[in-house]
Write an enzyme that holds these catalytic residues in place. Structure first.
Site, PDB file in Angstrom:
ATOM      1  N   ASP A  94       0.854  -1.082   0.009  1.00  0.00           N
ATOM      2  CA  ASP A  94       0.166   0.069  -0.164  1.00  0.00           C
ATOM      3  C   ASP A  94       0.891   1.281  -0.107  1.00  0.00           C
ATOM      4  O   ASP A  94       2.079   1.224   0.346  1.00  0.00           O
ATOM      5  CB  ASP A  94      -0.728   0.035   1.023  1.00  0.00           C
ATOM      6  CG  ASP A  94      -0.392  -0.329   2.682  1.00  0.00           C
ATOM      7  OD1 ASP A  94       0.815  -0.375   2.606  1.00  0.00           O
ATOM      8  OD2 ASP A  94      -0.870  -0.649   3.490  1.00  0.00           O
TER       9      ASP A  94
ATOM     10  N   ASN B 227      -6.979  -3.262  14.548  1.00  0.00           N
ATOM     11  CA  ASN B 227      -8.112  -3.442  14.267  1.00  0.00           C
ATOM     12  C   ASN B 227      -8.426  -4.621  13.181  1.00  0.00           C
ATOM     13  O   ASN B 227      -9.373  -5.025  12.527  1.00  0.00           O
ATOM     14  CB  ASN B 227      -9.028  -2.127  13.488  1.00  0.00           C
ATOM     15  CG  ASN B 227      -8.341  -1.701  12.071  1.00  0.00           C
ATOM     16  OD1 ASN B 227      -7.468  -2.283  11.784  1.00  0.00           O
ATOM     17  ND2 ASN B 227      -8.793  -0.708  11.559  1.00  0.00           N
TER      18      ASN B 227
ATOM     19  N   HIS C  91      -6.707  -5.047  10.262  1.00  0.00           N
ATOM     20  CA  HIS C  91      -6.615  -4.827   8.849  1.00  0.00           C
ATOM     21  C   HIS C  91      -5.404  -5.276   8.297  1.00  0.00           C
ATOM     22  O   HIS C  91      -4.199  -5.288   8.962  1.00  0.00           O
ATOM     23  CB  HIS C  91      -6.585  -3.266   8.523  1.00  0.00           C
ATOM     24  CG  HIS C  91      -5.235  -2.330   8.876  1.00  0.00           C
ATOM     25  ND1 HIS C  91      -5.669  -0.999   9.440  1.00  0.00           N
ATOM     26  CD2 HIS C  91      -4.126  -2.517   8.890  1.00  0.00           C
ATOM     27  CE1 HIS C  91      -4.362  -0.399   9.658  1.00  0.00           C
ATOM     28  NE2 HIS C  91      -3.579  -1.353   9.356  1.00  0.00           N
TER      29      HIS C  91
ATOM     30  N   GLU D 242      -9.588  -1.871   5.692  1.00  0.00           N
ATOM     31  CA  GLU D 242     -10.030  -1.909   6.903  1.00  0.00           C
ATOM     32  C   GLU D 242     -11.459  -2.847   7.091  1.00  0.00           C
ATOM     33  O   GLU D 242     -12.008  -3.225   6.171  1.00  0.00           O
ATOM     34  CB  GLU D 242     -10.478  -0.149   7.163  1.00  0.00           C
ATOM     35  CG  GLU D 242      -9.152   0.723   6.701  1.00  0.00           C
ATOM     36  CD  GLU D 242      -8.329   0.892   7.889  1.00  0.00           C
ATOM     37  OE1 GLU D 242      -8.336  -0.179   8.715  1.00  0.00           O
ATOM     38  OE2 GLU D 242      -7.910   2.050   8.244  1.00  0.00           O
TER      39      GLU D 242
HETATM   40  C1  GLP Z   1       0.025   0.269   8.695  1.00  0.00           C
HETATM   41  C2  GLP Z   1      -0.016  -0.565   7.391  1.00  0.00           C
HETATM   42  C3  GLP Z   1      -0.161  -1.968   7.579  1.00  0.00           C
HETATM   43  C4  GLP Z   1       0.505  -2.487   8.722  1.00  0.00           C
HETATM   44  C5  GLP Z   1       0.005  -1.883   9.809  1.00  0.00           C
HETATM   45  C6  GLP Z   1       0.595  -2.075  11.331  1.00  0.00           C
HETATM   46  O1  GLP Z   1      -1.539   0.865   8.758  1.00  0.00           O
HETATM   47  N1  GLP Z   1      -0.778  -0.179   6.177  1.00  0.00           N
HETATM   48  O2  GLP Z   1       0.438  -2.697   6.468  1.00  0.00           O
HETATM   49  O3  GLP Z   1       0.610  -3.844   8.868  1.00  0.00           O
HETATM   50  O4  GLP Z   1      -0.220  -0.320  10.012  1.00  0.00           O
HETATM   51  O5  GLP Z   1       1.615  -1.352  11.773  1.00  0.00           O
HETATM   52  P1  GLP Z   1       2.756  -1.620  12.685  1.00  0.00           P
HETATM   53  O6  GLP Z   1       3.469  -2.750  12.342  1.00  0.00           O
HETATM   54  O7  GLP Z   1       3.319  -0.205  12.898  1.00  0.00           O
HETATM   55  O8  GLP Z   1       1.683  -2.048  13.914  1.00  0.00           O
END
Ligand code: GLP
Length: 237
Positions: free
Chosen positions: A68, A137, A139, A144
């Site tokens: 993304d 959450n 995702h 989402e």
């Molecule tokens: C972001 C990304 C995800 C990622 C998630 C968790 O929003 N788009 O791909 O897995 O957050 O991030 P973190 O590893 O910092 O908890």
């Protein structure tokens, strides 16, 4: 089916994930790898850089696709996922620039960019191994919680809790983009192997995943239907 591997700490999680990626690249030097951003994979990328410097992995024929990208952030912006990937991995290993793909969140025609992204993945032969993190959450990528599972790469609106969670990377919550381009659930599920990493901060998410209830309100749960998915979770996570 999910194979859940519990490890003791962040370092063990990062080592295990990086080893799986390195094994994939040695078995198939022209592997197509799917990469993720966030704080969880930073250690995995650091291990891959170490392995590369020790001559243990060669990325010269690897092709990559990131999950993304935020809309409206140029690549040079420190908070863009393109910049993140260059800082954490691509700038330190020998993946050819032309083989690196991150959705273009600045594209004038976002719909076209999403279609092109799908096409590029298809033309590359599909993703061999997709690395995933998970949001608080549930995702994956920026898919989402929703009424349905969306299939393909598309423009997504970010939920307030995701904006809140990601505000730590920005000076102010108001600077966090409200939209992003994300691979769809179908795009992710089409990867031949999936490796999801979860630190101790995701304890509740992993516990919920273990209940094996598949719902678009908890997007990560779709992985129960994937034929080859490993979840590496830190104990207590
Ligand atoms: C972001 C990304 C995800 C990622 C998630 C968790 O929003 N788009 O791909 O897995 O957050 O991030 P973190 O590893 O910092 O908890």
């Amino acid at each position: 089916m999910i194979k859940l591997v519990k490890v003791n700490n962040y370092e063990e999680m990062s080592l295990a994930a990086s080893q799986m990626i390195a094994d994939q690249v040695s078995a198939k030097p022209d592997s197509v790898l799917g990469f993720a951003t966030g704080s969880t994979p930073i250690g995995t990328y650091a291990e891959l850089v170490k392995m590369y410097k020790h001559g243990q992995v060669d990325f010269s024929r690897v092709v990559t696709f990131n999950l993304d990208e935020y809309c409206g952030l140029p690549r040079e912006c420190h908070q863009s996922y393109y910049y993140f990937m260059r800082e954490q991995l691509f700038g330190h290993v020998n993946v050819p620039d032309n083989n690196v793909h991150v959705p273009d969140g600045m594209a004038e025609d976002i719909k076209k960019e999403c279609e092109n992204y799908e096409q590029r993945i298809f033309d590359a032969g599909g993703i061999d191994l997709q690395l995933l993190g998970v949001g608080l959450n549930g995702h994956i990528g920026f898919n989402e919680p929703d009424e349905v599972f969306y299939n393909k790469t598309r423009l997504v609106g970010l939920t307030d809790d995701t904006i809140e969670a990601n505000a730590r990377f920005f000076n102010d919550k108001k600077e966090v983009p409200t939209e992003a381009i994300s691979m769809g659930i179908g795009t992710i599920m089409a990867a031949r192997k999936i490796v999801l990493i979860a630190g101790v901060d995701k304890a509740e998410v992993v516990k919920k995943l273990e209940e094996e209830i598949v719902s678009p309100q908890f997007p990560v749960s779709i992985l129960h239907y994937h034929p080859n998915c490993v979840v590496i979770a830190v104990q207590g996570a």
